[in-house]
Design an enzyme around this catalytic site. Structure first.
Site, PDB file in Angstrom:
ATOM      1  CB  THR A  96       5.468 -16.527  -7.071  1.00 35.80           C
ATOM      2  OG1 THR A  96       6.027 -17.783  -7.467  1.00 35.80           O
ATOM      3  CG2 THR A  96       4.037 -16.419  -7.576  1.00 35.80           C
ATOM      4  CE  LYS A 134      10.254 -16.010  -7.252  1.00 31.64           C
ATOM      5  NZ  LYS A 134      11.084 -17.115  -6.706  1.00 31.64           N
ATOM      6  CG  ASN A 150      22.114 -25.432 -16.682  1.00 37.50           C
ATOM      7  OD1 ASN A 150      21.148 -26.083 -16.265  1.00 37.50           O
ATOM      8  ND2 ASN A 150      21.966 -24.397 -17.487  1.00 37.50           N
ATOM      9  CE  LYS A 157      19.085 -19.323 -19.476  1.00 32.91           C
ATOM     10  NZ  LYS A 157      17.678 -19.776 -19.267  1.00 32.91           N
TER      11      LYS A 157
END
EC number: 1.1.1.25
Length: 278
Positions: free
Chosen positions: A63, A67, A152, A157
């Site tokens: 987590t 990652k 977003n 991104k």
């Protein structure tokens, strides 16, 4: 033989993964343990990962914030995890450490379980631009979903995520204002950021005015169970999909990778809700 499983990340002391996987072990009739293996920011990540390898674990979850950082320590990485840009599950197989990503598949399993009418021809809106957005986008694209737009705050991104489709999916990248103006076109709206998570429970990523009648609104945040975003959706008459179910189904997929066994998670939903509600 007892199965040895673990979770790496920080902070993880309040993780529900040990409870979930202990339930899975019992359902599968297997003996084993699932332990927390916290790696603090000031510690050497490499040294701690080598320590974990030395413990002979059969598999582990990864987590935040590791990652991506785990990639160089793996012998192989599944193509879905490469596309998603993150590994959340590692299995030891034939002496090799192999990385997978079950976040996207877990989300899609969860959504389809609670709303079987969801299908690849529907108009999907993903809100966000982080790792969760990326994993869910790729899982849906791989499952044949044809129209997945991404909204977003900053579009850069989102544009990078849209490139994952390799032309197989029609994707329009939007800022939040434009997405809000076009809400009536979407059948499924999926909020993938941390906005609205405790303690900022009054925050919502965007207004939902103009929502399509019969739309499904999902939020991957599960603390609180019903975010301000989902409460908005309730008030507007939408169907809602809760984030804790993704937690269960991504764990289910991880357990399959480790053991080859499929365990039923549906009756665990209410138990997990009660734990989250305290």
């Amino acid at each position: 033989m007892d199965l040895k499983l673990a979770l790496i990340g920080t902070p993880i002391q309040h993780s529900l993964s040990p409870w979930i996987h202990q339930q899975f072990l019992e359902k599968a009739g297997m003996n084993g343990e699932y332990q927390l293996f916290e790696i603090l920011p000031e510690e050497s990540f490499e040294d701690r990962v080598m320590e974990l390898k030395g413990m002979g674990v059969d598999g582990f979850n990864v987590t935040v914030p590791y990652k991506q950082k785990i990639f160089p320590f793996l012998d192989e990485v599944d193509k879905n995890a490469v596309k998603a840009g993150a590994v959340n599950t590692v299995v030891r197989r034939n002496g090799k450490w192999i990385g997978y990503n079950t976040d996207g598949t877990g989300f899609l399993r969860s959504l389809k379980t609670y709303y079987p009418s969801v299908n690849p021809s529907m108009q999907i809106l993903l809100i966000g631009g982080g790792g969760a957005t990326r994993g869910i986008y790729y899982a849906m694209a791989a499952a044949g979903y044809e129209n997945i737009d991404i909204a977003n705050r900053t579009t850069k991104k989102a544009e990078e995520i849209a490139e994952l489709s390799e032309g197989a999916v029609h994707t329009t990248v939007l800022d939040l204002d434009n997405a809000q103006e076009q809400l009536k076109k979407y059948d499924v709206i999926i909020q993938t950021t941390s906005v609205g998570m405790k303690p900022y429970t009054d925050h919502s990523i965007m207004p939902l005015d103009g929502l399509k009648q019969g739309a499904i609104v999902s939020d991957i945040v599960y603390q609180p169970l019903k975010t301000a975003f989902l409460l908005q959706a309730d008030e507007l008459g939408a169907d809602t999909h809760l984030g804790h179910t993704m937690l269960l189904y991504q764990a289910q997929h991880a357990f399959e990778i480790w053991t080859g066994k499929n365990v039923d998670v549906e009756e665990m939903d209410n138990k997990l809700m009660k734990i989250l509600e305290g």
